[in-house]
Design an enzyme around this catalytic site. Structure first.
Site, PDB file in Angstrom:
ATOM      1  N   PHE A 127     -11.527  -7.070  16.577  1.00 48.85           N
ATOM      2  CA  PHE A 127     -11.629  -5.887  15.726  1.00 48.85           C
ATOM      3  C   PHE A 127     -11.878  -6.354  14.285  1.00 48.85           C
ATOM      4  O   PHE A 127     -11.162  -7.226  13.788  1.00 48.85           O
ATOM      5  CB  PHE A 127     -10.308  -5.126  15.827  1.00 48.85           C
ATOM      6  CG  PHE A 127     -10.360  -3.729  15.321  1.00 48.85           C
ATOM      7  CD1 PHE A 127     -11.148  -2.777  15.944  1.00 48.85           C
ATOM      8  CD2 PHE A 127      -9.595  -3.346  14.232  1.00 48.85           C
ATOM      9  CE1 PHE A 127     -11.183  -1.469  15.486  1.00 48.85           C
ATOM     10  CE2 PHE A 127      -9.627  -2.037  13.768  1.00 48.85           C
ATOM     11  CZ  PHE A 127     -10.422  -1.097  14.398  1.00 48.85           C
ATOM     12  N   ASP A 206      -3.566  -9.001  19.981  1.00 52.38           N
ATOM     13  CA  ASP A 206      -3.642  -7.627  19.505  1.00 52.38           C
ATOM     14  C   ASP A 206      -3.798  -6.728  20.726  1.00 52.38           C
ATOM     15  O   ASP A 206      -4.800  -6.784  21.449  1.00 52.38           O
ATOM     16  CB  ASP A 206      -4.838  -7.464  18.543  1.00 52.38           C
ATOM     17  CG  ASP A 206      -4.842  -6.081  17.890  1.00 52.38           C
ATOM     18  OD1 ASP A 206      -4.318  -5.127  18.501  1.00 52.38           O
ATOM     19  OD2 ASP A 206      -5.374  -5.955  16.771  1.00 52.38           O
ATOM     20  N   TYR A 231      -1.462   4.961  18.232  1.00 55.22           N
ATOM     21  CA  TYR A 231      -2.158   6.260  18.255  1.00 55.22           C
ATOM     22  C   TYR A 231      -3.299   6.317  19.264  1.00 55.22           C
ATOM     23  O   TYR A 231      -3.996   7.303  19.350  1.00 55.22           O
ATOM     24  CB  TYR A 231      -2.656   6.652  16.851  1.00 55.22           C
ATOM     25  CG  TYR A 231      -3.433   5.599  16.098  1.00 55.22           C
ATOM     26  CD1 TYR A 231      -4.768   5.371  16.379  1.00 55.22           C
ATOM     27  CD2 TYR A 231      -2.822   4.840  15.111  1.00 55.22           C
ATOM     28  CE1 TYR A 231      -5.482   4.411  15.693  1.00 55.22           C
ATOM     29  CE2 TYR A 231      -3.531   3.866  14.408  1.00 55.22           C
ATOM     30  CZ  TYR A 231      -4.853   3.655  14.704  1.00 55.22           C
ATOM     31  OH  TYR A 231      -5.555   2.692  14.020  1.00 55.22           O
ATOM     32  N   LYS A 232      -3.515   5.228  20.019  1.00 54.15           N
ATOM     33  CA  LYS A 232      -4.584   5.238  21.025  1.00 54.15           C
ATOM     34  C   LYS A 232      -3.982   5.678  22.365  1.00 54.15           C
ATOM     35  O   LYS A 232      -3.603   6.829  22.501  1.00 54.15           O
ATOM     36  CB  LYS A 232      -5.245   3.861  21.053  1.00 54.15           C
ATOM     37  CG  LYS A 232      -5.970   3.600  19.721  1.00 54.15           C
ATOM     38  CD  LYS A 232      -6.495   2.211  19.530  1.00 54.15           C
ATOM     39  CE  LYS A 232      -7.187   2.125  18.160  1.00 54.15           C
ATOM     40  NZ  LYS A 232      -7.419   0.749  17.724  1.00 54.15           N
ATOM     41  N   ARG A 381     -18.916   4.783  23.456  1.00 58.76           N
ATOM     42  CA  ARG A 381     -17.738   4.378  24.223  1.00 58.76           C
ATOM     43  C   ARG A 381     -17.148   5.595  24.911  1.00 58.76           C
ATOM     44  O   ARG A 381     -16.952   6.645  24.284  1.00 58.76           O
ATOM     45  CB  ARG A 381     -16.664   3.799  23.294  1.00 58.76           C
ATOM     46  CG  ARG A 381     -17.002   2.461  22.701  1.00 58.76           C
ATOM     47  CD  ARG A 381     -15.785   1.828  22.075  1.00 58.76           C
ATOM     48  NE  ARG A 381     -15.041   2.762  21.213  1.00 58.76           N
ATOM     49  CZ  ARG A 381     -13.921   2.450  20.594  1.00 58.76           C
ATOM     50  NH1 ARG A 381     -13.373   1.266  20.744  1.00 58.76           N
ATOM     51  NH2 ARG A 381     -13.323   3.333  19.817  1.00 58.76           N
TER      52      ARG A 381
HETATM   53  C1  LIG Z   1      -7.315   0.375  16.475  1.00 51.85           C
HETATM   54  C2  LIG Z   1      -7.146  -1.086  16.248  1.00 51.85           C
HETATM   55  C3  LIG Z   1      -6.501  -1.537  15.094  1.00 51.85           C
HETATM   56  C4  LIG Z   1      -6.011  -0.552  14.070  1.00 51.85           C
HETATM   57  O1  LIG Z   1      -5.541  -1.142  12.924  1.00 51.85           O
HETATM   58  P1  LIG Z   1      -4.790  -0.265  11.839  1.00 51.85           P
HETATM   59  O2  LIG Z   1      -4.318  -1.237  10.862  1.00 51.85           O
HETATM   60  O3  LIG Z   1      -3.681   0.466  12.531  1.00 51.85           O
HETATM   61  O4  LIG Z   1      -5.778   0.688  11.264  1.00 51.85           O
HETATM   62  C5  LIG Z   1      -6.330  -2.906  14.946  1.00 51.85           C
HETATM   63  N1  LIG Z   1      -6.777  -3.767  15.899  1.00 51.85           N
HETATM   64  C6  LIG Z   1      -7.414  -3.346  17.003  1.00 51.85           C
HETATM   65  C7  LIG Z   1      -7.863  -4.330  18.035  1.00 51.85           C
HETATM   66  C8  LIG Z   1      -7.629  -1.992  17.213  1.00 51.85           C
HETATM   67  O5  LIG Z   1      -8.256  -1.579  18.300  1.00 51.85           O
END
Ligand SMILES: *Cc1c(COP(=O)(O)O)cnc(C)c1O
Length: 421
Positions: A127, A206, A231-232, A381
């Site tokens: 990410f 992660d 939140y996912k 997606r």
């Molecule tokens: C959604 C997501 C994040 C989100 O990071 P925030 O700091 O909460 O905005 C981080 N890493 C991955 C792999 C994600 O999918």
């Protein structure tokens, strides 16, 4: 699309043991096909009552007494529930901050602990925020620290062999997204953790796209550190705080680089010198976001009730059905699968690429009441959230996507560029 596809969807829904969970979520518009639970999960009905009680009673009436009536313990209490979803002990997980901030705290802690080692290994499927955080951590720690971003050959599969080849005695930390956000590739957590440990590196996973969508066992895989988002697939609500995991044996050895009062021993003695709290609590920094934090709990409880094995079984069936419909109806229209074919190497979302993906995505949202999401340059997606995504929705989604392209309904969006996709 042939009637047999529709019948098959109906049959799969009728046989689905998790089907009743759909009613536990707020679904205002039954015509809306929502395939973006991997970006923002739906609202659990129980969270509505929880929000009301929290705001009207706990905040409205109890006021500051609320801190001693549950608020101060909420990061650890909710963390212990998340621990049950990820194969961790209750005292190894705590809720705090955002995923990016937690990643920073754990990455810096690991790099400082790994004296004499200066290399971070990650991949180019990670990410982007994670990569930015790692770059920032390297800059903070001085010139010697560097990040090796191993490239994926096809942008879909994790470059497992190349990652292993990059692990050496200079490597302080291996950090990867367990499920890759674009393609949905699922890393073999145990195998890579083992490979990193063989050279003395620590591993930080992660879990943002895997928690609540695939079974995870941090303890059995020997993982050292992890962060993840709520939140996912946890359905914790927009901007809900994230969590972090630190293996018990490491808790005394690692130090939180963002030292604040909530991570200090006896926070309320207001002493002038910092002394870390024992255990995972030392990774707290400031006051928890009580309102958002409380709303994470109902979604986690739904997942615990359903059981992660059943969630995974349904996820695999949903994606197999989607793939079957994709082959028959979308591949002939110029879509390509940008996710692994092997279900064992896939999380719970599928990416379809198309040269006009952004315009198709906009037509889906604005014309046909279908919400996927778009990731540049050309991926759509489709997130399958087993607690509330039905087989009928998968069928209907493919039917609508097919219609957009066949009727050319995306053509008027070819020049649009929205900010959030
Ligand atoms: C959604 C997501 C994040 C989100 O990071 P925030 O700091 O909460 O905005 C981080 N890493 C991955 C792999 C994600 O999918």
């Amino acid at each position: 699309m042939p009637a047999s596809d529709d019948l098959k969807a109906k049959r799969l829904d009728a046989e689905d043991p998790l089907a009743p969970f759909r009613e536990r979520f707020v679904i205002r518009d039954p015509e809306l096909i929502y395939l973006d639970g991997n970006s923002l999960g739906r609202l659990p009905k129980a969270a509505v009552g929880r929000a009301r009680a929290l705001i009207e009673t706990e905040w409205g009436e109890r006021l500051i007494r609320g801190w001693n009536e549950g608020w101060i313990d909420a990061p650890a209490r909710v963390g212990a529930k998340i621990a049950r979803l990820i194969g961790a002990h209750p005292d190894e997980v705590i809720v705090a901050d955002s995923t990016s901030v937690n990643l920073f705290k754990l990455a810096v802690a690991a790099l400082r602990y790994q004296q004499g080692r200066t290399k971070i290994v990650t991949d180019d499927l990670n990410f982007p925020s994670d990569l930015y955080v790692l770059q920032g951590a390297c800059e903070l720690l001085g010139e010697e620290h560097e990040m090796t971003r191993v490239a994926s050959g096809d942008g879909v599969h994790g470059p497992v062999e190349e990652i292993q080849a990059n692990l050496d005695e200079r490597t302080a930390l291996l950090t990867l997204s367990h499920v890759v956000f674009k393609s949905g590739y699922l890393y073999d957590m145990a195998a890579l953790t083992r490979a990193a440990h063989e050279v003395g590196a620590l591993v930080l996973w992660d879990l943002s796209h895997s928690v609540g969508s695939v079974p995870i066992n941090l303890e059995a895989s020997g993982a050292d550190l992890a962060v993840g988002c709520s939140y996912k697939y946890l359905n914790g609500g927009p901007g809900a705080p994230a969590f972090l995991y630190v293996r018990r044996e490491l808790q005394a050895k690692l130090a939180n680089p963002i030292t604040g009062w909530m991570g200090k021993k006896n926070a309320f003695d207001f002493a002038l010198d910092y002394e870390p709290e024992v255990g995972v609590r030392k990774f707290l920094t400031g006051t928890p976001s009580v309102v958002s934090l409380a709303l994470i709990e109902p979604g986690i409880e739904l997942l615990l009730e359903a059981g992660m094995q059943r969630v995974r079984e349904k996820s695999l069936k949903l994606s197999a059905f989607l793939l079957e419909l994709f082959e028959a109806h979308l591949a002939p229209l110029g879509f390509h699968l940008a996710s692994p074919r092997d279900p064992a190497r896939r999380g719970s979302h599928l990416s379809l690429s198309h040269p006009q993906a952004l315009a198709i995505d906009l037509a889906m949202i604005r014309e046909l009441n279908l919400i996927p999401d778009f990731r540049p340059p050309e991926s759509i997606r489709l997130g399958l959230a087993p607690l509330y995504t039905s087989f009928q929705e998968v069928y209907e989604a493919v039917r609508r996507i097919e219609r957009i392209v066949v009727e050319g309904r995306h053509e008027k969006y070819l020049n649009d560029a929205p900010v959030v996709t």
